[in-house]
Design a protein around this motif. Sequence first.
Motif, PDB file in Angstrom:
ATOM      1  N   ASP A 202      43.337  28.793  41.723  1.00 10.84           N
ATOM      2  CA  ASP A 202      44.443  29.753  41.841  1.00 10.84           C
ATOM      3  C   ASP A 202      45.712  29.019  42.231  1.00 10.84           C
ATOM      4  OD1 ASP A 202      42.904  31.947  41.354  1.00 10.84           O
ATOM      5  OD2 ASP A 202      42.787  32.615  43.432  1.00 10.84           O
TER       6      ASP A 202
ATOM      7  N   ASN B 207      42.602  41.420  37.946  1.00  8.19           N
ATOM      8  CA  ASN B 207      41.368  40.744  37.533  1.00  8.19           C
ATOM      9  C   ASN B 207      40.185  41.716  37.510  1.00  8.19           C
ATOM     10  OD1 ASN B 207      40.503  38.234  36.611  1.00  8.19           O
ATOM     11  ND2 ASN B 207      39.441  37.823  38.537  1.00  8.19           N
ATOM     12  N   LEU B 208      40.184  42.601  38.483  1.00 10.41           N
ATOM     13  CA  LEU B 208      39.117  43.595  38.560  1.00 10.41           C
ATOM     14  C   LEU B 208      39.208  44.574  37.381  1.00 10.41           C
ATOM     15  CD1 LEU B 208      36.836  44.245  40.406  1.00 10.41           C
ATOM     16  CD2 LEU B 208      38.346  45.631  41.805  1.00 10.41           C
TER      17      LEU B 208
ATOM     18  N   ILE C 135      40.291  43.928  49.026  1.00 10.04           N
ATOM     19  CA  ILE C 135      41.351  43.392  48.162  1.00 10.04           C
ATOM     20  C   ILE C 135      42.583  42.932  48.946  1.00 10.04           C
ATOM     21  CG2 ILE C 135      43.218  44.536  46.839  1.00 10.04           C
ATOM     22  CD1 ILE C 135      41.234  44.978  44.627  1.00 10.04           C
TER      23      ILE C 135
ATOM     24  N   GLN D 259      34.698  35.920  41.127  1.00 10.03           N
ATOM     25  CA  GLN D 259      35.590  37.012  40.738  1.00 10.03           C
ATOM     26  C   GLN D 259      36.877  36.990  41.563  1.00 10.03           C
ATOM     27  OE1 GLN D 259      35.337  39.524  38.429  1.00 10.03           O
ATOM     28  NE2 GLN D 259      37.231  40.477  39.133  1.00 10.03           N
ATOM     29  N   THR D 260      36.752  36.615  42.835  1.00  9.04           N
ATOM     30  CA  THR D 260      37.902  36.682  43.743  1.00  9.04           C
ATOM     31  C   THR D 260      38.895  35.540  43.538  1.00  9.04           C
ATOM     32  OG1 THR D 260      36.197  35.975  45.266  1.00  9.04           O
ATOM     33  CG2 THR D 260      37.163  38.082  45.695  1.00  9.04           C
TER      34      THR D 260
ATOM     35  N   TYR E 108      33.928  44.501  44.982  1.00 10.93           N
ATOM     36  CA  TYR E 108      35.066  43.570  44.980  1.00 10.93           C
ATOM     37  C   TYR E 108      36.335  44.166  45.570  1.00 10.93           C
ATOM     38  CZ  TYR E 108      32.112  41.471  41.330  1.00 10.93           C
ATOM     39  OH  TYR E 108      31.072  40.941  40.622  1.00 10.93           O
TER      40      TYR E 108
ATOM     41  N   SER F 213      41.772  35.106  35.623  1.00  4.20           N
ATOM     42  CA  SER F 213      42.399  36.131  34.790  1.00  4.20           C
ATOM     43  C   SER F 213      42.376  35.691  33.330  1.00  4.20           C
ATOM     44  CB  SER F 213      43.828  36.383  35.255  1.00  4.20           C
ATOM     45  OG  SER F 213      44.571  35.194  35.148  1.00  4.20           O
TER      46      SER F 213
ATOM     47  N   TRP G  77      46.944  40.380  41.955  1.00  3.22           N
ATOM     48  CA  TRP G  77      46.081  39.596  41.063  1.00  3.22           C
ATOM     49  C   TRP G  77      44.633  40.068  41.149  1.00  3.22           C
ATOM     50  CZ3 TRP G  77      47.184  36.563  37.127  1.00  3.22           C
ATOM     51  CH2 TRP G  77      48.471  36.046  37.026  1.00  3.22           C
ATOM     52  N   GLN G  78      44.218  40.404  42.374  1.00  2.41           N
ATOM     53  CA  GLN G  78      42.838  40.885  42.529  1.00  2.41           C
ATOM     54  C   GLN G  78      42.634  42.163  41.728  1.00  2.41           C
ATOM     55  OE1 GLN G  78      40.336  39.407  44.066  1.00  2.41           O
ATOM     56  NE2 GLN G  78      41.523  37.734  44.960  1.00  2.41           N
TER      57      GLN G  78
ATOM     58  N   ALA H  43      41.144  35.088  41.584  1.00  3.95           N
ATOM     59  CA  ALA H  43      41.643  36.043  40.591  1.00  3.95           C
ATOM     60  C   ALA H  43      42.642  35.432  39.615  1.00  3.95           C
ATOM     61  CB  ALA H  43      42.268  37.230  41.319  1.00  3.95           C
TER      62      ALA H  43
END
Lengths: 680, 687
Positions: free
Chosen positions: B45, B93-94, B36, B135-136, B32, B142, B89-90, B138
């Motif tokens: 989003d 979230n990761l 980024i 996942q992306t 991921y 979150s 944000w990425q 984000a």
Amino acid sequence: MKLTDRVKNNRWLIPLTLLGVVFITYGYQLSRMGFYWDDWEIIYLDHFNNQKAYWDLFLYGNPLTNWIYLMLSPLIGMNPLAWQIVNILLRWVGIVGFWWALRMVWPKRSFEIGWVCLLLAVYPAFSRQSMAVTYARHFACIALFAMSLGLNLLALDNKRWWWLLTVTGAFASLLQLITLEYFFGLELLRPLFLWIRLKQRGENRKKFLKEFIRQWLPYLLVLLLFAGYRFGWYPLMPRNNTPVLLQQIAQNPTGEIIRIANQILKDVAHLTIENWLAPLDPGEFDLRAKANWLSWGTAGSITLICAWLLMKFTKQDEKSGNERDTFSREAILIGLIGLLVGVNPAWITAAQSTGGDPRDQFVLAPMIGVVLFITAAVHWFSRRRLQQSILLGVLFAFALSSQMQTVNKYRLSRDTQNDFYWQLAWRAPAIKPGTAVMGTGLPFDLANDLHIAFALNTIYDQNGKSHDAPLWYFKADGITGSLLPALQPGKDFDYRHQSTHFKGTTDKVLVAEYQYGTSCLHIITTEDSQRTGLSSEDSKLFKLAKPDLINLHPAKAFTPPVSTFGPEPEHGWCYAYQKIDSARQQQNWPEAIRLFEEADANGLKPKSAFEYVPVIQAYLRTDQPEKALADSLKAQEMDKDQTTYFCSLWKTTPVSGLEDWAKKAGTALKCDEAAGGKLP
Amino acid sequence: MISVNWKKRVHSWLSQPWIFPVLLAAVMLLVYGLQIRSLGFYWDDWEDIFLFHLKSPVELLKYFMYDRPTTIWVYLVFFPILGDNPARWQVVNLLLRYFSVLGLWWTFLQVWPRRRYEIGWLALLLAIFPGFFQQTIAVAYSRQFSALLLFVVSLVLTVLSFNHRRWYVPLTMLAAVASFTQMMTIEYFVGLEIIRPYLLWVLFRGEIPDRRKRLFRVIQWWLPYVIPLAGFITWRFLIFKPIPGTDDPNGVINLALLKKDPAGMAVHLAQNILQDFLYLLIFAWSNTLQTNQIDLTSKAAWFGWITGGLAALASAVVLTIKDTSNGEDKPENHLFLIDWLVLGGLALLAGGLPVWITDRQIIVGQWSDRFSLGPMIGITMIVIMLVVWLGYKRLQQSVVLGLLLMLSISSQIREVNRYRLNWEIQRDYYWQFYWRVPAMKPGTALFGTKMPFGLIADYSVSYAINIIYAPDMDARNLPYWFFSSMRAYGNDIPDFIPGLPVSYSIRNLKFTGSTSNGIVTNYKAGDACVRILKPEDEFSPFLSSAEAKLAQISNLDQILNINPDPRVTPARIFGPEPAHDWCYYYEKADLAAQFEQWDTVANLGDEASSKNLAPAVGMEYEPFITGYARNGDWQTAYELTKKADKITGNMGKSLCGDWSRLEPVIEKSGAEARDISNKVKDELKCP
């Protein structure tokens, strides 16, 4: 001797179990199966009662394939039940052949080979077992190969019978090769099996090689003979399965090699994973469908029985846990090679086995490779019998259930097809030669326009002598383009399919419309072009319709051969409708009314609103407007979207003195509102 | 000797306690993290970023009052730190996901200390779970990953309280608070509470062999966590009421229907659960190898396979090297497998419960794979348990688990790449739109012929447009809204004729406009620039009859030539202005043509030509044809007409229209103009 020991020692236990499996899976609807797809081509050839017809047609594909039909059709005719049984038996013989041959290669692996055979029986990538006539030749090839392999391996240890076994085996091999070239790749597996079998003797290298060559040579010669036939004589004939791959690679080496590598990867994934998981598709899990429960229940029970039989009655190899696991290594390798060489004919003719249903025929040749690979991979992964049985049992059970559901779809298609042809026969005892029968689309699944054309000629050209067909069937959107620029009157066309020929004109078109269950077969008249919501193409087609091409009083009325199309169905509403519509064609209005009222008195009702049309017209023509209005309202009730069309019947029926009634009908049907776009 | 030492050293290095957390981080970063900086905002989003730009916590609360009012704490905490920077944000979230997985790994290791192998694979597979591909997205997710992290933190605290009884009370209180907060954030993981008593059951197994006594102790320990659970249930089913006049978007299954036909409803629910179960157990994993995705010419595919392969190999080595159980048939192994089967099954069912009781399914709907987050832990445990039970030895098990990991990694990498490409397209779209439309009159409806790109909903475009063009917007009177017109036809847009009111409201947000005050946009990523259609485009190629009808209501007066507010720019969200390619010149020329600035059009044409820039479709020459002609450069206008006709077939009618509209100018110009005009009409066979 205890019963279990007696069973255990019975060499026919597993073959009989396999017979049970194939018969239950594909035969549970045996008496209700028919003919499908390319079966009709053979049915059509057979109706000439002339062996040359087979030769003429197969010259375009696989010229020597016709032996199976020439041999079997005099014996069993064109009886669907008999062909289903033959095809099931051929499949079984092939599977038993592998059961016999593979155990000679891996004598300690009966359990795994048993699973190989079970998976062969329900191989989910192939969903056309019920197209029995077409695929009889494919399964004959598989059976011949399996037998030939078995004879080859048997000859290894039978010096006394070596010549007989080898000659018979080589002949079987040659026969399968010249029948269909799909399976030539399998011949490349033979030396591998021989190698493994001979290795087990533990002889020195020189002796081993000598023996290997001696055993394989006859079959290699057969293969070379086939190559001569395939690449020498065969290309002289018209055909459509040319090996184009090498030409393509020569033209664009890098691009083609990448493309073919991509294709190979896709095919491998498709054959080893996707096909086996497809029967588990969550979208297919409908708990409300009884057919699903039947197939799941049957599949579950059969799987448990088979797994138990294999675990209980095949030899447990006690050393298997500790000894070097050569089986999985060898079987994975042979399986993978078998898969690749099996699909090879598809790749070299630029076809692809992953292309879905129409490419189904290409998945048969890699079948043995695929199941060998899967079984050996599972064996390598699990080793223990219970675990192997669970993994393979799940695959087997879902594949079996999926095959049973597929058979049910074929059964439904047969019901639909027979219904269509019998209704057509009721409505059209004869059709004038040169008539093109056209439909807006395909009336049922598992047959296309070509197959319907073959079936029609089987009915209306019985004992025909010439490949110039008297009538042909076209799907309207299939005929426009290369054959006809547009659906306009006065256009001639010349249709050819391999050895068959039909010369037609748009001035001789009979249009048929059919929707199984929701309506009867409708022979369209030009008045039908007034229907609401017709596409412009359908409208053009309907304007070409000429019901008068039906000869209602022929010297000889044609009926579908019962052996092929099944017995005449009971006379329900659709029978009455066809007779009413025939009366309309003759303008015999009192007869139309009599038939309708008789049907009505018997509780028979129209299935679709359009089936009221000849009745409304008959009442109008016989000066019974009140009844015509009552039926117009009933028709409108069934299909409000067609209000304008029903209104138009009152205007287009040229009967004097009905003007007041026409106004009343206009009010009752709310024709003005409908014409303004508002549905009543 | 040297080789033995070397082996020992590697072995000891790989046995370090930090090796697995690093491996996990590396896998997640490879999957991921590498892209980024090239990722952006997608789908929901935009909703959150829009709410951030409203700059009003009250409006934020009002927006979420419709379904999850208590979720807003996530944004109240994160927005001040992360703002509208996609990369931040990425990262967050990761990190949320990473620490969730790591926490679960640690917790499970405390419960089954001899099961490093299985727990390691569990953590790795959860990190790249192939049933969830969002996942992306984000900002939107979150919330889910914050809730998951809180749940895991709460489990960690429970285990700590078990290990350190002295601290039982404070740790338990903290754990209960974390548990309550996660449930109130979003209900996705409520059912996972079932994991806790089972973990306690296993933890107490050694200490209290008697089952009845152990059960009593487990209940005793679990009770403090029942309080937050009960609190959440009370809140969700008794206190929380949707805004009057609206339905609860996450409402439970129709109880009236359940009472009326309990058997039918039970079958319906059973079928939904069974279908989702089959998907999670088999197809979520097998779809990573779909034949239609095999493409040897794709760099992303190669990168995915190689990365996945290396990661799987490394994982297998790391996890096998510290393995003490060796997967052999021992009673202890059987107990462990039963534990995971039972706990996995419970976690699967309870994890999916919040989804299934709302009559939703994982397999239905474009974005529905988010519903797999709840059952994710349970199903992964079951998969690993099955592989371990069915697999002969560690080699076999590692091969299969490694393959699952490899294929999942490659699948996720391809998906992240798809998101990256989508962000590039979004950036292109909004910048081109901005070049063409520097400002708009408030009340402008954007009638898109279709959705301009994927991975969004129509409201996503509306939010983005308002963020760019309306720095001071009012939630109840939004100045702009985007409609995917073919889909909105007959409902939000009554008809494609002028003078009809159009409106759109979503929760506390409202837009009101009219079909007379709209501009029609057309965009096909990669094939053409953003095009503002006008009534004259009736015969433009590639437009369906409905789209041509829609073009008739395009009112270009809504577009302002000059942007009076320096805050109006896509730069803040989409980064600096891209290099000026053909589309820039086309958009600017089209804008100048709208305001009859013919010199500007010709200058832009000259500049583009001098840079050898050319369009992909003939329609983009049209403003230049008119511009050059109006400027008296008839020859260039003629040449561009020929080029346009050559590039795009079927343009004749549209080009004839352009030349026909030039007729008054031709009339006033000399013989050259007339000759060229006649030549054009001849060549194009104009009527």
